[in-house]
Motif scaffolding. Structure first.
Motif, PDB file in Angstrom:
ATOM      1  N   SER A 105       0.831  -1.207   0.000  1.00 30.68           N
ATOM      2  CA  SER A 105       0.000   0.000   0.000  1.00 30.68           C
ATOM      3  C   SER A 105       0.863   1.253   0.000  1.00 30.68           C
ATOM      4  O   SER A 105       2.008   1.240   0.459  1.00 30.68           O
ATOM      5  CB  SER A 105      -0.922   0.025   1.221  1.00 30.68           C
ATOM      6  OG  SER A 105      -0.217   0.346   2.395  1.00 30.68           O
ATOM      7  N   GLN A 165      -5.998  -3.254  -3.297  1.00 26.31           N
ATOM      8  CA  GLN A 165      -5.383  -3.642  -2.037  1.00 26.31           C
ATOM      9  C   GLN A 165      -5.235  -5.163  -1.993  1.00 26.31           C
ATOM     10  O   GLN A 165      -6.231  -5.882  -1.978  1.00 26.31           O
ATOM     11  CB  GLN A 165      -6.262  -3.181  -0.864  1.00 26.31           C
ATOM     12  CG  GLN A 165      -5.619  -3.321   0.494  1.00 26.31           C
ATOM     13  CD  GLN A 165      -4.463  -2.368   0.714  1.00 26.31           C
ATOM     14  OE1 GLN A 165      -4.382  -1.333   0.056  1.00 26.31           O
ATOM     15  NE2 GLN A 165      -3.566  -2.697   1.620  1.00 26.31           N
ATOM     16  N   PRO A 166      -3.986  -5.690  -2.007  1.00 26.09           N
ATOM     17  CA  PRO A 166      -2.741  -4.920  -2.110  1.00 26.09           C
ATOM     18  C   PRO A 166      -2.544  -4.352  -3.513  1.00 26.09           C
ATOM     19  O   PRO A 166      -3.302  -4.689  -4.429  1.00 26.09           O
ATOM     20  CB  PRO A 166      -1.677  -5.969  -1.792  1.00 26.09           C
ATOM     21  CG  PRO A 166      -2.286  -7.259  -2.233  1.00 26.09           C
ATOM     22  CD  PRO A 166      -3.751  -7.149  -1.907  1.00 26.09           C
ATOM     23  N   VAL A 167      -1.554  -3.504  -3.648  1.00 28.97           N
ATOM     24  CA  VAL A 167      -1.287  -2.847  -4.928  1.00 28.97           C
ATOM     25  C   VAL A 167      -1.076  -3.884  -6.032  1.00 28.97           C
ATOM     26  O   VAL A 167      -0.357  -4.869  -5.846  1.00 28.97           O
ATOM     27  CB  VAL A 167      -0.046  -1.940  -4.803  1.00 28.97           C
ATOM     28  CG1 VAL A 167       0.455  -1.530  -6.178  1.00 28.97           C
ATOM     29  CG2 VAL A 167      -0.390  -0.705  -3.979  1.00 28.97           C
ATOM     30  N   LYS A 214      -6.218   2.272  -6.210  1.00 27.90           N
ATOM     31  CA  LYS A 214      -7.341   1.791  -5.400  1.00 27.90           C
ATOM     32  C   LYS A 214      -7.455   0.272  -5.407  1.00 27.90           C
ATOM     33  O   LYS A 214      -8.560  -0.289  -5.389  1.00 27.90           O
ATOM     34  CB  LYS A 214      -8.655   2.427  -5.865  1.00 27.90           C
ATOM     35  CG  LYS A 214      -8.678   3.948  -5.712  1.00 27.90           C
ATOM     36  CD  LYS A 214     -10.002   4.527  -6.140  1.00 27.90           C
ATOM     37  CE  LYS A 214     -10.008   6.055  -5.980  1.00 27.90           C
ATOM     38  NZ  LYS A 214     -11.297   6.663  -6.387  1.00 27.90           N
TER      39      LYS A 214
END
Length: 295
Positions: free
Chosen positions: A18, A54-56, A52
């Motif tokens: 993140s 999660q995770p990236v 946006k």
């Protein structure tokens, strides 16, 4: 165009998952971090990750940059370590113990990778597994301990390596195999197969079953392969890290199930004396463990 700071940012973003945690890890404000990433994307004319998520989740272009970071940063760290070490008293060995049987699955390749950079430093892991190695670390009989449990934090440094999921494994035809997740009550009468670790130190009892009633049986065995064989034969269930479970599940030998609706996540730390946390050799071993990420 691409600076070392950019590679560190991308690697940290992958590690933490993140922007908030990445900013904290790099001692940046979120605004400064966002500006740095946006500036890099403008220079490269591409988006590096999806916002946006999660995770990236990295884009293909972001994955290419991440691969570069994983290639360059260890070499850079090793060179810095060697330069610093040339000015200090050399370290001839690191005495290591682990409090996690399953860690050897990824630890031995990590040691090999570390020794490619430091061939003159012996990693002494003859003590191997110990369910309570911290006292030996405090008594200067060890240099490093891999553990998931923080003890004596005032005296020791615990460097976070990664988080992992602990999963319940059962035979494919077990009654629990069809469940989306298991509860502590589901395990009340099961035979739980584990490594020879005291019950009070086992994650499944300490962090999942906890105070719930358990009328089943605890069976301990020394070898991980035997645990999988017994589970596959329907002779019990076991709780093991995801990195150890995946290869056997892909072969259809066992079925894995989350422990609880959200799953059970546990940390992995590298413990050392506080006065050694900035030692270049220790830091390089730490970073090598992080890059392997338990896989």
């Amino acid at each position: 165009m691409i600076d070392i700071k950019h590679l560190k940012t991308i690697a940290t973003l992958k590690e933490t998952g993140s922007l908030v945690n990445t900013a904290r890890e790099l001692f940046l404000t979120q605004s400064a971090l966002s500006h740095q990433i946006k500036d890099l994307e403008n220079k490269l004319d591409c988006q590096l990750f999806e916002r946006k998520t999660q995770p990236v989740r990295f884009t293909p272009q972001g994955m290419l940059l991440l691969e570069l970071a994983h290639e360059i940063l260890p070499k850079l760290e090793a060179t810095k370590c060697r330069l610093k070490e040339s000015l200090n008293q050399p370290i001839s060995q690191l005495r290591l113990s682990v409090e996690c049987h399953a860690c050897f699955h990824w630890l031995l390749p990590t040691i090999k990778e570390f020794n490619n950079f430091w061939p003159d430093i012996k990693i002494d892991y003859e003590r191997g597994f110990s369910y309570d190695a911290i006292p030996d670390l405090l008594n200067d009989e060890l240099d490093l301990v891999l553990t998931s449990d923080v003890r004596e934090p005032d005296k020791l440094e615990y460097a976070h390596l990664f988080d992992f999921k602990l999963k319940l494994i059962v035979a494919p035809d077990h009654d629990l195999a069809k469940k989306a997740y298991v509860t502590a009550l589901d395990l009340k009468n099961e035979t739980i197969i584990s490594y020879p670790i005291p019950r009070e130190r086992q994650d499944i009892f300490k962090h999942f079953i906890q105070n719930a009633r358990f009328d089943g049986t605890l069976k301990t065995v020394d070898q991980g392969l035997l645990i999988f064989q017994l589970v596959s034969a329907g002779m019990g269930v076991a709780a093991l890290p995801d990195w150890l479970v995946t290869p056997y599940e892909s072969q259809g030998l066992i079925k894995s199930i989350p422990l609880g609706a959200l799953g059970l996540t546990r940390p992995m730390y590298l413990a050392m004396k506080k006065d050694m946390k900035d030692n270049p050799v220790y830091r390089h071993f730490l970073n090598t463990c992080k890059l392997n990420n338990g896989r």
